[in-house]
Design a protein around this motif. Structure first.
Motif, PDB file in Angstrom:
ATOM      1  N   ASP A 133     -13.906  -2.446   9.015  1.00  0.00           N
ATOM      2  CA  ASP A 133     -15.164  -3.036   7.725  1.00  0.00           C
ATOM      3  C   ASP A 133     -14.929  -1.372   7.061  1.00  0.00           C
ATOM      4  O   ASP A 133     -15.098   0.004   7.471  1.00  0.00           O
ATOM      5  CB  ASP A 133     -16.234  -3.602   8.914  1.00  0.00           C
ATOM      6  N   ILE A 134     -15.755  -1.132   6.791  1.00  0.00           N
ATOM      7  CA  ILE A 134     -15.793  -0.147   5.494  1.00  0.00           C
ATOM      8  C   ILE A 134     -17.457  -0.387   4.798  1.00  0.00           C
ATOM      9  O   ILE A 134     -18.129  -1.298   4.061  1.00  0.00           O
ATOM     10  CB  ILE A 134     -14.920  -0.368   4.033  1.00  0.00           C
ATOM     11  N   TYR A 135     -18.320   0.735   4.112  1.00  0.00           N
ATOM     12  CA  TYR A 135     -19.464   0.940   3.462  1.00  0.00           C
ATOM     13  C   TYR A 135     -19.190   1.874   2.610  1.00  0.00           C
ATOM     14  O   TYR A 135     -19.078   3.115   2.633  1.00  0.00           O
ATOM     15  CB  TYR A 135     -20.524   1.431   4.984  1.00  0.00           C
ATOM     16  N   LEU A 136     -19.590   1.465   1.348  1.00  0.00           N
ATOM     17  CA  LEU A 136     -19.130   2.172   0.167  1.00  0.00           C
ATOM     18  C   LEU A 136     -21.099   2.347   0.070  1.00  0.00           C
ATOM     19  O   LEU A 136     -21.373   1.645  -0.448  1.00  0.00           O
ATOM     20  CB  LEU A 136     -19.402   1.362  -1.078  1.00  0.00           C
ATOM     21  N   GLU A 137     -20.756   3.695  -0.365  1.00  0.00           N
ATOM     22  CA  GLU A 137     -22.254   4.714  -1.163  1.00  0.00           C
ATOM     23  C   GLU A 137     -22.297   3.801  -2.123  1.00  0.00           C
ATOM     24  O   GLU A 137     -23.700   3.840  -2.687  1.00  0.00           O
ATOM     25  CB  GLU A 137     -22.639   5.643  -0.582  1.00  0.00           C
ATOM     26  N   ILE A 170     -19.242  -4.335   4.072  1.00  0.00           N
ATOM     27  CA  ILE A 170     -17.865  -4.935   3.662  1.00  0.00           C
ATOM     28  C   ILE A 170     -17.264  -5.291   5.225  1.00  0.00           C
ATOM     29  O   ILE A 170     -16.465  -4.280   5.687  1.00  0.00           O
ATOM     30  CB  ILE A 170     -16.798  -4.891   2.393  1.00  0.00           C
ATOM     31  N   SER A 171     -17.281  -6.268   5.582  1.00  0.00           N
ATOM     32  CA  SER A 171     -15.764  -6.900   6.681  1.00  0.00           C
ATOM     33  C   SER A 171     -14.951  -7.040   6.343  1.00  0.00           C
ATOM     34  O   SER A 171     -13.989  -7.296   5.362  1.00  0.00           O
ATOM     35  CB  SER A 171     -16.318  -8.710   7.396  1.00  0.00           C
ATOM     36  N   GLY A 172     -13.956  -6.105   7.618  1.00  0.00           N
ATOM     37  CA  GLY A 172     -12.870  -5.814   7.572  1.00  0.00           C
ATOM     38  C   GLY A 172     -12.091  -7.092   7.407  1.00  0.00           C
ATOM     39  O   GLY A 172     -11.246  -7.588   6.603  1.00  0.00           O
ATOM     40  N   SER A 173     -12.514  -8.093   8.505  1.00  0.00           N
ATOM     41  CA  SER A 173     -11.824  -9.443   8.303  1.00  0.00           C
ATOM     42  C   SER A 173     -11.713 -10.136   6.657  1.00  0.00           C
ATOM     43  O   SER A 173     -11.619 -11.294   6.958  1.00  0.00           O
ATOM     44  CB  SER A 173     -12.386 -10.345   9.115  1.00  0.00           C
ATOM     45  N   GLU A 174     -12.106 -10.237   5.599  1.00  0.00           N
ATOM     46  CA  GLU A 174     -12.987 -10.160   4.639  1.00  0.00           C
ATOM     47  C   GLU A 174     -12.280  -9.692   3.631  1.00  0.00           C
ATOM     48  O   GLU A 174     -12.361  -9.907   2.438  1.00  0.00           O
ATOM     49  CB  GLU A 174     -14.085 -10.661   4.772  1.00  0.00           C
ATOM     50  N   ILE A 175     -11.860  -8.209   3.644  1.00  0.00           N
ATOM     51  CA  ILE A 175     -10.973  -7.077   2.169  1.00  0.00           C
ATOM     52  C   ILE A 175      -9.752  -8.184   2.697  1.00  0.00           C
ATOM     53  O   ILE A 175      -8.220  -8.371   3.217  1.00  0.00           O
ATOM     54  CB  ILE A 175     -11.200  -6.506   2.807  1.00  0.00           C
ATOM     55  N   ILE A 226      -5.977   7.111   4.349  1.00  0.00           N
ATOM     56  CA  ILE A 226      -6.342   6.883   3.266  1.00  0.00           C
ATOM     57  C   ILE A 226      -8.263   7.186   2.886  1.00  0.00           C
ATOM     58  O   ILE A 226      -8.485   7.635   2.403  1.00  0.00           O
ATOM     59  CB  ILE A 226      -6.289   5.432   2.345  1.00  0.00           C
ATOM     60  N   MET A 227      -8.181   6.505   4.312  1.00  0.00           N
ATOM     61  CA  MET A 227     -10.053   7.062   4.319  1.00  0.00           C
ATOM     62  C   MET A 227     -10.257   8.507   5.027  1.00  0.00           C
ATOM     63  O   MET A 227     -12.015   8.659   4.967  1.00  0.00           O
ATOM     64  CB  MET A 227     -10.899   5.783   5.666  1.00  0.00           C
ATOM     65  N   SER A 228      -9.337   8.692   5.216  1.00  0.00           N
ATOM     66  CA  SER A 228     -10.095  10.233   5.918  1.00  0.00           C
ATOM     67  C   SER A 228      -9.601  11.398   4.420  1.00  0.00           C
ATOM     68  O   SER A 228      -9.824  12.764   4.266  1.00  0.00           O
ATOM     69  CB  SER A 228      -9.313  10.934   6.837  1.00  0.00           C
ATOM     70  N   ASN A 229      -9.258  11.134   3.639  1.00  0.00           N
ATOM     71  CA  ASN A 229      -9.229  12.095   2.442  1.00  0.00           C
ATOM     72  C   ASN A 229     -10.511  12.506   1.210  1.00  0.00           C
ATOM     73  O   ASN A 229     -11.437  11.463   1.398  1.00  0.00           O
ATOM     74  CB  ASN A 229      -7.604  11.735   0.958  1.00  0.00           C
ATOM     75  N   GLU A 230     -10.076  12.329   0.546  1.00  0.00           N
ATOM     76  CA  GLU A 230     -11.493  13.070  -0.592  1.00  0.00           C
ATOM     77  C   GLU A 230     -12.023  11.789  -1.032  1.00  0.00           C
ATOM     78  O   GLU A 230     -11.502  10.266  -0.780  1.00  0.00           O
ATOM     79  CB  GLU A 230     -10.705  13.947  -1.749  1.00  0.00           C
ATOM     80  N   SER A 231     -13.226  11.640  -1.881  1.00  0.00           N
ATOM     81  CA  SER A 231     -13.660  10.568  -2.801  1.00  0.00           C
ATOM     82  C   SER A 231     -13.046  10.194  -3.753  1.00  0.00           C
ATOM     83  O   SER A 231     -11.908  10.356  -3.935  1.00  0.00           O
ATOM     84  CB  SER A 231     -15.102  11.166  -2.864  1.00  0.00           C
ATOM     85  N   ARG A 232     -12.728   8.830  -3.186  1.00  0.00           N
ATOM     86  CA  ARG A 232     -12.207   7.481  -3.874  1.00  0.00           C
ATOM     87  C   ARG A 232     -13.468   6.192  -4.575  1.00  0.00           C
ATOM     88  O   ARG A 232     -14.394   6.394  -3.942  1.00  0.00           O
ATOM     89  CB  ARG A 232     -10.873   7.451  -3.392  1.00  0.00           C
ATOM     90  N   LEU A 258     -18.312   5.413   4.789  1.00  0.00           N
ATOM     91  CA  LEU A 258     -18.206   5.246   6.220  1.00  0.00           C
ATOM     92  C   LEU A 258     -16.919   4.111   6.069  1.00  0.00           C
ATOM     93  O   LEU A 258     -17.235   2.418   5.478  1.00  0.00           O
ATOM     94  CB  LEU A 258     -18.789   5.215   7.259  1.00  0.00           C
ATOM     95  N   ALA A 259     -16.360   4.417   6.806  1.00  0.00           N
ATOM     96  CA  ALA A 259     -14.440   3.167   7.211  1.00  0.00           C
ATOM     97  C   ALA A 259     -14.461   4.072   8.259  1.00  0.00           C
ATOM     98  O   ALA A 259     -14.460   4.304   9.359  1.00  0.00           O
ATOM     99  CB  ALA A 259     -13.690   3.900   6.803  1.00  0.00           C
ATOM    100  N   SER A 260     -14.457   2.191   9.567  1.00  0.00           N
ATOM    101  CA  SER A 260     -14.562   2.483  10.833  1.00  0.00           C
ATOM    102  C   SER A 260     -12.743   3.087  11.160  1.00  0.00           C
ATOM    103  O   SER A 260     -11.720   2.780  10.425  1.00  0.00           O
ATOM    104  CB  SER A 260     -14.380   0.595  10.997  1.00  0.00           C
ATOM    105  N   THR A 261     -13.247   3.614  12.035  1.00  0.00           N
ATOM    106  CA  THR A 261     -11.910   3.524  13.262  1.00  0.00           C
ATOM    107  C   THR A 261     -11.218   3.200  14.036  1.00  0.00           C
ATOM    108  O   THR A 261     -10.254   3.398  14.657  1.00  0.00           O
ATOM    109  CB  THR A 261     -11.948   5.293  13.543  1.00  0.00           C
TER     110      THR A 261
END
Length: 213
Positions: free
Chosen positions: A161-165, A185-190, A125-131, A152-155
């Protein structure tokens, strides 16, 4: 004994390094599932065999003519290209073909349903188009944001974790109003992430100005 040790190192480099580099090129486009060390060793050897199989037609003619005797420098450069650069290029091409799902679509048309190349749903889902996304944290806090080309989403499998622009807040009419230029946003908090649909204009083109659920 020294000669035998040198041969062992020589053939190890030839059979492992190209496969390792090809795997690097492939992973640059599409991360792969984690595996045990023996699986990676077999993968590197297979990839190296593919690399030399593609290079063999031209390489074989040079070996028969003993090309290295008259052109030692050119031969050395050629070996570097075959061992280092060719496998990386092959890995990139294979990654692009897999990421674009060209082979998968062809197999699906023939009735074959192959395993999806993305190692996890997160990577897919993180490799798909903008959302536009709604991120709900474990403490109940909700974040409205845009995941696009500058996000950016961590692989890394152990850290999602994820960074929203861009971050938004809702006004009284529940309209998304820009709030800040990004958040990590830390992945452990999502707790979970909801992905919204872009609103289409009259021409059927996606607009990023207003998300709709």
């Amino acid at each position: 004994m020294i000669f035998n040790n040198f041969e062992a190192v020589y053939f190890t480099v030839l059979m492992m390094v190209p496969g390792f580099i090809m795997n690097m090129g492939y992973n640059y486009i599409l991360p792969t599932r984690e595996g045990q060390a023996p699986i990676y060793l077999v993968r590197f050897i297979v990839f190296s065999c593919v690399n030399f199989a593609l290079a063999w037609p031209g390489l074989n003619s040079l070996i028969k003519s003993r090309y290295w005797e008259e052109h030692p420098f050119r031969w050395s450069v050629l070996l570097v290209l075959i061992v280092l650069f060719l496998p990386y290029a092959i890995g990139l091409i294979a990654g692009i073909v897999t990421e674009r799902k060209w082979v998968r679509k062809l197999l699906l048309k023939t009735g074959i349903n192959p395993i999806h190349p993305s190692p996890t749903a997160w990577d897919y889902i993180m490799s798909n188009e903008s959302r536009y996304v709604i991120v709900t944290l474990k403490n109940g806090f909700v974040i409205y944001g845009l995941f696009a080309s500058k996000s950016l989403a961590s692989t890394v499998p152990t850290e999602k974790d994820i960074y929203l622009e861009e971050i938004f807040e809702l006004d009284d009419d529940e309209t998304w109003v820009p709030k800040s230029k990004g958040i990590w946003i830390s992945g452990s908090e999502i707790l979970h992430i909801e992905f919204l649909i872009f609103k289409e204009n009259q021409e059927g083109q996606s607009e990023e100005s207003e998300p709709t659920e």
